[in-house]
Design an enzyme around this catalytic site. Structure first.
Site, PDB file in Angstrom:
ATOM      1  N   GLY A 243       0.869  -1.179   0.000  1.00  0.00           N
ATOM      2  CA  GLY A 243       0.000   0.000   0.000  1.00  0.00           C
ATOM      3  C   GLY A 243       0.886   1.202   0.000  1.00  0.00           C
TER       4      GLY A 243
ATOM      5  NE  ARG B 141      -0.726   5.957  11.606  1.00  0.00           N
ATOM      6  CZ  ARG B 141      -0.439   6.854  12.533  1.00  0.00           C
ATOM      7  NH1 ARG B 141      -1.364   7.722  12.927  1.00  0.00           N
ATOM      8  NH2 ARG B 141       0.754   6.917  13.086  1.00  0.00           N
TER       9      ARG B 141
ATOM     10  CB  VAL C  84       1.597  -3.895   8.563  1.00  0.00           C
ATOM     11  CG1 VAL C  84       2.440  -2.747   9.096  1.00  0.00           C
ATOM     12  CG2 VAL C  84       2.029  -5.215   9.190  1.00  0.00           C
ATOM     13  CB  SER C  85      -1.679  -1.966   4.567  1.00  0.00           C
ATOM     14  OG  SER C  85      -0.870  -2.966   4.018  1.00  0.00           O
TER      15      SER C  85
ATOM     16  N   PRO D 278      -5.057   2.662   6.522  1.00  0.00           N
ATOM     17  CG  PRO D 278      -7.223   3.540   6.620  1.00  0.00           C
ATOM     18  CD  PRO D 278      -6.135   3.206   5.665  1.00  0.00           C
ATOM     19  CB  VAL D 279      -3.499  -0.780  10.681  1.00  0.00           C
ATOM     20  CG1 VAL D 279      -3.667  -0.179  12.047  1.00  0.00           C
ATOM     21  CG2 VAL D 279      -3.214  -2.260  10.770  1.00  0.00           C
TER      22      VAL D 279
ATOM     23  CG  ASP E  62       0.240   3.843  18.115  1.00  0.00           C
ATOM     24  OD1 ASP E  62       0.455   4.916  17.540  1.00  0.00           O
ATOM     25  OD2 ASP E  62      -0.209   2.838  17.518  1.00  0.00           O
TER      26      ASP E  62
ATOM     27  NE  ARG F 137       6.191   5.418  17.038  1.00  0.00           N
ATOM     28  CZ  ARG F 137       5.602   5.525  15.863  1.00  0.00           C
ATOM     29  NH1 ARG F 137       4.332   5.855  15.785  1.00  0.00           N
ATOM     30  NH2 ARG F 137       6.261   5.309  14.748  1.00  0.00           N
TER      31      ARG F 137
ATOM     32  CG  HIS G 141      -1.877   2.687  14.060  1.00  0.00           C
ATOM     33  ND1 HIS G 141      -0.849   3.076  14.893  1.00  0.00           N
ATOM     34  CD2 HIS G 141      -1.375   2.780  12.798  1.00  0.00           C
ATOM     35  CE1 HIS G 141       0.215   3.382  14.161  1.00  0.00           C
ATOM     36  NE2 HIS G 141      -0.080   3.213  12.892  1.00  0.00           N
TER      37      HIS G 141
HETATM   38  P1  NAD Z   1       6.335   1.610   0.481  1.00  0.00           P
HETATM   39  O1  NAD Z   1       5.716   2.473  -0.539  1.00  0.00           O
HETATM   40  O2  NAD Z   1       7.801   1.735   0.769  1.00  0.00           O
HETATM   41  O3  NAD Z   1       6.061   0.077   0.134  1.00  0.00           O
HETATM   42  C1  NAD Z   1       4.834  -0.411  -0.293  1.00  0.00           C
HETATM   43  C2  NAD Z   1       5.122  -1.552  -1.243  1.00  0.00           C
HETATM   44  O4  NAD Z   1       3.886  -2.189  -1.562  1.00  0.00           O
HETATM   45  C3  NAD Z   1       5.758  -1.104  -2.571  1.00  0.00           C
HETATM   46  O5  NAD Z   1       7.005  -1.770  -2.754  1.00  0.00           O
HETATM   47  C4  NAD Z   1       4.717  -1.483  -3.616  1.00  0.00           C
HETATM   48  O6  NAD Z   1       5.294  -1.909  -4.840  1.00  0.00           O
HETATM   49  C5  NAD Z   1       3.989  -2.617  -2.903  1.00  0.00           C
HETATM   50  N1  NAD Z   1       2.643  -2.905  -3.423  1.00  0.00           N
HETATM   51  C6  NAD Z   1       1.655  -2.039  -3.722  1.00  0.00           C
HETATM   52  N2  NAD Z   1       0.574  -2.710  -4.154  1.00  0.00           N
HETATM   53  C7  NAD Z   1       0.868  -4.025  -4.110  1.00  0.00           C
HETATM   54  C8  NAD Z   1       0.182  -5.218  -4.408  1.00  0.00           C
HETATM   55  N3  NAD Z   1      -1.080  -5.173  -4.858  1.00  0.00           N
HETATM   56  N4  NAD Z   1       0.800  -6.399  -4.225  1.00  0.00           N
HETATM   57  C9  NAD Z   1       2.072  -6.447  -3.793  1.00  0.00           C
HETATM   58  N5  NAD Z   1       2.785  -5.355  -3.487  1.00  0.00           N
HETATM   59  C10 NAD Z   1       2.204  -4.159  -3.644  1.00  0.00           C
HETATM   60  O7  NAD Z   1       5.495   1.854   1.817  1.00  0.00           O
HETATM   61  P2  NAD Z   1       5.939   1.479   3.316  1.00  0.00           P
HETATM   62  O8  NAD Z   1       6.631   2.659   3.917  1.00  0.00           O
HETATM   63  O9  NAD Z   1       6.612   0.163   3.321  1.00  0.00           O
HETATM   64  O10 NAD Z   1       4.500   1.377   4.027  1.00  0.00           O
HETATM   65  C11 NAD Z   1       3.655   0.313   3.721  1.00  0.00           C
HETATM   66  C12 NAD Z   1       2.344   0.424   4.483  1.00  0.00           C
HETATM   67  O11 NAD Z   1       2.606   0.246   5.877  1.00  0.00           O
HETATM   68  C13 NAD Z   1       1.662   1.798   4.344  1.00  0.00           C
HETATM   69  O12 NAD Z   1       0.267   1.606   4.241  1.00  0.00           O
HETATM   70  C14 NAD Z   1       1.997   2.468   5.659  1.00  0.00           C
HETATM   71  O13 NAD Z   1       1.079   3.470   6.013  1.00  0.00           O
HETATM   72  C15 NAD Z   1       1.935   1.280   6.587  1.00  0.00           C
HETATM   73  N6  NAD Z   1       2.541   1.470   7.893  1.00  0.00           N
HETATM   74  C16 NAD Z   1       1.851   0.980   8.951  1.00  0.00           C
HETATM   75  C17 NAD Z   1       2.334   1.138  10.230  1.00  0.00           C
HETATM   76  C18 NAD Z   1       1.541   0.613  11.400  1.00  0.00           C
HETATM   77  O14 NAD Z   1       1.848   0.874  12.569  1.00  0.00           O
HETATM   78  N7  NAD Z   1       0.480  -0.137  11.136  1.00  0.00           N
HETATM   79  C19 NAD Z   1       3.568   1.804  10.446  1.00  0.00           C
HETATM   80  C20 NAD Z   1       4.269   2.273   9.332  1.00  0.00           C
HETATM   81  C21 NAD Z   1       3.733   2.106   8.048  1.00  0.00           C
END
Ligand code: NAD
Length: 314
Positions: free
Chosen positions: A84, A93, A123-124, A126-127, A153, A156, A181
């Site tokens: 995502g 988010r 993890v993605s 808005p989780v 959180d 943290r 989150h």
């Molecule tokens: P990023 O852009 O670095 O990586 C996302 C990856 O997903 C990319 O490599 C992209 O090619 C891939 N992707 C997209 N669609 C896809 C699909 N259909 N199938 C396979 N791969 C696909 O982003 P990131 O920094 O790694 O963040 C990823 C997610 O994690 C975001 O949604 C971010 O908000 C979330 N995140 C969550 C938390 C949490 O506490 N839950 C913390 C940090 C980040």
């Protein structure tokens, strides 16, 4: 069996971006998995990340890290969904919801084709929203699909409190954040303890001031930490990778550890028809139990408000 002793444990990570790759690295360094598969729609990214991590492997552990396709999630003990787009500055988010729910649906369809067993950890962002939809789409036994929620959180919050009270004698702080989150998260001050002692008593005994304004500031520092990180480096990845590896460690070693994770609620805390972070017992079956804490009035009201925000988004 001793913790982390070598036994087959396969983790597939969908999304090999900053969070996915950092998670693979954390799992490898902590010797938690014996096989890690990185899956990304951009295969050159997953191949490059797995090669990069693989370079250091033989020095540290006997684990394989490879790039794969969706069919390789077969027989995974844990499937982590991190794909995502990340959050841009000045976005919440929840602003990512349309883009990331669409991506999550395509991922759910692929998981369904190849799933044989294992826990699905979302993890993605808005989780809480993505977790609820994934639970619906995958339709696996309760507790098998859940989200990292406020586990990060909570880490943290624990650090912020430890730094404020100055735990020179390595006192252990237990602190938890529940709810969304996101911006409406609820810092559970009523349950914070230090070495088993309620924090108010601990601070009184050490003559440390901990009034309402200080509590508000510490909770706010926790809530805004990701924005401060994003301002400096556009993304957050190491903290969440640590948090994911803690959760996977609890699953692998059947730790029955209480962590604040996002799970579908069916009347717990008076809430239903959504997923939200609450204290959950994590073991080999994923979320094995939801712990009901006694919240004070303000915390209960804040949780209710947080649930309304998630429900509106859903
Ligand atoms: P990023 O852009 O670095 O990586 C996302 C990856 O997903 C990319 O490599 C992209 O090619 C891939 N992707 C997209 N669609 C896809 C699909 N259909 N199938 C396979 N791969 C696909 O982003 P990131 O920094 O790694 O963040 C990823 C997610 O994690 C975001 O949604 C971010 O908000 C979330 N995140 C969550 C938390 C949490 O506490 N839950 C913390 C940090 C980040």
């Amino acid at each position: 069996m001793a913790e982390n002793q070598k036994r087959d444990f396969k983790v597939s990570i969908i999304g090999a971006g900053f969070v996915g790759a950092s998670t693979a690295y954390a799992l490898m360094l902590r010797n938690i998995a014996t096989e890690i598969v990185l899956i990304d729609r951009n295969k050159s990214v997953s191949e490059a990340e797995s090669l990069d991590i693989h370079c250091s492997l033989k020095e540290i552990c006997n684990c394989s890290v490879v790039a794969g396709d969706y069919c390789d999630i077969k027989d995974s003990d844990v499937i982590v969904v991190t794909c995502g787009r990340g959050r841009k500055l000045n976005e919440t988010r929840l602003d990512m919801v349309n883009d990331n729910v669409k991506i999550a649906k395509t991922v759910a369809d692929e998981i369904k084709k190849y799933y044989t067993k294992g826990i699905v950890l979302i993890v993605s962002n808005p989780v809480d929203v993505i977790t609820y939809k994934m639970i619906e789409w995958l339709n696996l036994p309760k507790g098998t699909v859940f989200g990292t929620g406020c586990s990060l959180d909570s880490m943290r919050f624990t650090n912020v409190i430890s730094e404020y009270i100055g735990t020179q004698n390595f006192e252990k702080v237990d602190a938890m954040v529940i709810g969304e989150h996101g911006d409406s998260q609820v810092a559970l001050w009523s349950t914070v303890n230090v070495d088993g002692m309620p924090i108010d008593s601990f601070c009184a005994s050490k003559k440390i001031t901990l009034d309402e304004s200080i509590k508000q500031k510490l909770a706010n520092d926790t809530r805004t930490m990701s924005t401060r990180i994003i301002e400096g480096k556009i993304r957050t990845n190491y903290g969440i990778a640590t948090s994911i590896s803690n959760i996977i460690d609890a699953i692998k070693n059947d730790k029955k550890q209480v962590l604040s994770t996002s799970i579908d609620l069916h009347g717990e805390y008076g809430l239903s028809d959504l997923a939200l972070s609450v204290p959950c017992v994590i073991g080999k079956n994923g979320v094995e139990k939801i712990i009901i804490e006694e919240l004070d009035l303000a915390e209960g009201q804040a949780l209710e408000k947080s649930s309304k925000i998630i429900k509106n988004t859903l």
